[in-house]
Write a protein that holds these residues in place. Structure first.
Motif, PDB file in Angstrom:
ATOM      1  N   SER A  40      56.784   5.708  13.615  1.00 56.64           N
ATOM      2  CA  SER A  40      57.978   5.958  12.809  1.00 56.64           C
ATOM      3  C   SER A  40      58.015   4.967  11.645  1.00 56.64           C
ATOM      4  CB  SER A  40      59.237   5.883  13.655  1.00 56.64           C
ATOM      5  OG  SER A  40      59.391   4.607  14.160  1.00 56.64           O
TER       6      SER A  40
ATOM      7  N   GLU B 238      65.519   8.843  15.755  1.00 57.07           N
ATOM      8  CA  GLU B 238      65.767   9.288  17.130  1.00 57.07           C
ATOM      9  C   GLU B 238      64.673   8.801  18.077  1.00 57.07           C
ATOM     10  OE1 GLU B 238      66.794  13.502  16.676  1.00 57.07           O
ATOM     11  OE2 GLU B 238      68.533  12.922  15.446  1.00 57.07           O
ATOM     12  N   ILE B 239      64.124   7.630  17.761  1.00 53.24           N
ATOM     13  CA  ILE B 239      62.967   7.110  18.495  1.00 53.24           C
ATOM     14  C   ILE B 239      63.277   6.827  19.962  1.00 53.24           C
ATOM     15  CG2 ILE B 239      63.395   4.698  17.819  1.00 53.24           C
ATOM     16  CD1 ILE B 239      60.344   4.332  17.615  1.00 53.24           C
TER      17      ILE B 239
ATOM     18  N   HIS C  80      65.265   8.617  21.892  1.00 55.25           N
ATOM     19  CA  HIS C  80      65.646   9.819  22.650  1.00 55.25           C
ATOM     20  C   HIS C  80      64.715   9.941  23.858  1.00 55.25           C
ATOM     21  CE1 HIS C  80      68.363  12.270  19.822  1.00 55.25           C
ATOM     22  NE2 HIS C  80      68.556  10.972  19.654  1.00 55.25           N
TER      23      HIS C  80
ATOM     24  N   SER D 281      70.619  15.272  18.718  1.00 58.77           N
ATOM     25  CA  SER D 281      69.832  15.152  17.490  1.00 58.77           C
ATOM     26  C   SER D 281      70.754  15.514  16.335  1.00 58.77           C
ATOM     27  CB  SER D 281      68.643  16.113  17.530  1.00 58.77           C
ATOM     28  OG  SER D 281      68.052  16.152  16.254  1.00 58.77           O
TER      29      SER D 281
ATOM     30  N   ASN E 102      61.048  10.327  14.395  1.00 59.86           N
ATOM     31  CA  ASN E 102      60.829  10.053  15.816  1.00 59.86           C
ATOM     32  C   ASN E 102      59.395   9.558  15.990  1.00 59.86           C
ATOM     33  OD1 ASN E 102      61.047   9.992  18.656  1.00 59.86           O
ATOM     34  ND2 ASN E 102      62.355  11.801  18.661  1.00 59.86           N
TER      35      ASN E 102
END
Ligand SMILES: Cc1ncc(COP(=O)(O)O)c(C=O)c1O
Length: 409
Positions: free
Chosen positions: A95, A200-201, A203, A213, A225
């Motif tokens: 990311s 959203e790493i 998640h 999201s 991500n």
């Protein structure tokens, strides 16, 4: 040296360097957000098979291997019920590579971009290196360490805001935005023409509630991500962007071509089972065919990071246990005010009663206890001196040992 080159250090990496110089048997790493587990078994097997095959492992298309992009697009349908076209997915060098491309493509020199403070330091450091003005939204316990629509509107009084960076679950506190708050922020961005970038790493690493999201509420949000955290693949340097604004996506692709050419090929293939099927089977010798069959009979059954959920969920169970060990053990060592992480693997601790310089405190804890922690100054330039961050991505036994050492100290 250029002005841009005067970028601040990413302090956690400095602490890690010092910690790695110490006796590895004694030192406990609660500084870096890195799973102690290797990549999932099937991913390693796929990489191994790719190395043994005839694939030259050269450059891929700048946007990434098609099958992997399709797999990532499918993940949005399965996990969030959102349709994403594989053409909107760009595979990146972690990311971190995605930030460089997305920030460069989305913002101009002099633009104002808002982010939570405390927040992930590299957003701020990369944006500043690009000449973008960072507008900090000071968050605290009262808003669960997440920004609100009211804060964003307040920031707009100081001039146009061009972008907002969100991270839920957040680093360094592990807190999650409620659906209604995320929705509010998304609609505020749409109303005021603010480009939303949602990191959203974390998640998948969820202990309480659920993480939405931004794509569920805003089709043109830029999603970032990575395979680093939930998929336990930090060193594989593989991440992605979802961008459903075609013009912006084209700009990102051009930047990717120029900055990176492509993301690491071996990592992409390991994340992409079907790529193995594209090995040049026609010219394979019988032995190689046999080898491939033996090594990869299970691989062809569908390896990919996305197909290793059982193994990955065991890591999440470990993080849950680790969180309990630290939430119980740290107060006994004098760290009473702790963030309660709902996801990710971090606890942010108030340390004002011990020391007002978190870098000095981190150094002292490392020297006295051989426990590496991250100074809050990484995440918050104004209040970070009063906080440190504990990462519980490691082994449960290490969490227990760290608590014992800190309690004795
Ligand atoms: C919030 C957040 N985003 C991005 C990254 C960078 O991850 P990657 O390994 O994908 O470059 C990290 C690493 O700790 C992080 O905490």
């Amino acid at each position: 040296m250029s002005e841009r080159g005067r970028t601040r250090a990413f302090l956690v990496m400095e602490v890690m360097r010092e910690a790695l110089a110490k006796d590895p048997k004694e030192t406990i790493h609660l500084e870096v957000g890195q799973p102690s587990s290797p990549a999932p078994r099937k991913v390693r097997e796929a990489a191994s098979a790719a190395l043994q095959g005839e694939e030259k492992l050269g450059y891929t298309e700048a946007a990434g291997v098609r099958e992997l992009r399709e797999k990532i697009a499918g993940h949005y349908k399965t996990s969030y019920g959102v349709e994403v076209d594989a053409g909107s997915v760009l595979v990146t060098t972690g990311s971190s590579g995605a930030f460089i491309v997305a920030f460069t493509g989305a913002f101009d020199h002099g633009d104002r971009v808002a982010m939570a403070s405390p927040g992930y330091p590299c957003y701020r450091n990369i944006l500043e290196a690009l000449g973008v003005e960072v507008v900090e939204l000071p968050v605290g316990e009262e808003t669960n360490w997440q920004p609100t629509r009211a804060m964003l509107e307040e920031a707009m009084k100081g001039g146009k805001i061009h972008g907002l960076i969100l991270a839920s679950p957040s680093n360094p506190t592990g807190t999650i935005l409620r659906s209604s708050e995320m929705q509010d922020l998304c609609s505020c961005c749409s109303t005021h023409g603010i480009r939303l970038i949602s990191d959203e790493i974390y998640h998948g690493i969820i202990m309480e509630g659920r993480a939405d999201s931004a794509l569920q509420f805003k089709k043109d949000a830029v999603i970032i991500n990575s395979f680093s955290k939930y998929y336990s693949m930090t060193g594989w340097r593989l991440g992605w962007i979802v961008c459903q604004d075609p013009q912006l996506a084209q700009s990102f692709e051009n930047l990717l071509q120029n900055f990176f050419i492509s993301a690491p090929t071996l990592s992409q293939l390991a994340g992409d089972p079907s790529s193995l099927l594209r090995l040049p089977l026609t010219d394979l010798l019988l032995t190689r065919l046999l080898l491939l069959f033996l090594v990869s009979s299970t691989l062809f059954a569908g390896i990919a990071a996305f197909d290793c959920i059982d193994e990955l969920e065991q890591h999440v169970e470990r993080y849950k246990k680790n969180r309990e060990v630290l939430l119980n053990g740290l107060p006994k060592a004098g760290f009473h005010e702790l963030s309660r992480p709902q996801g990710a693997f971090y606890i942010y601790a108030h340390v004002k009663h011990i020391c007002k310089d978190s870098m000095e405190l981190a150094k002292k804890i490392l020297a006295d206890c051989s426990v590496a922690v991250t100074p809050g100054l990484d995440f918050d330039l104004s209040r970070g001196g009063e906080f440190i961050r504990f990462s519980f991505a490691g082994a449960t036994q290490d969490m227990e040992r760290a608590c014992e050492k800190l309690q004795r100290w």
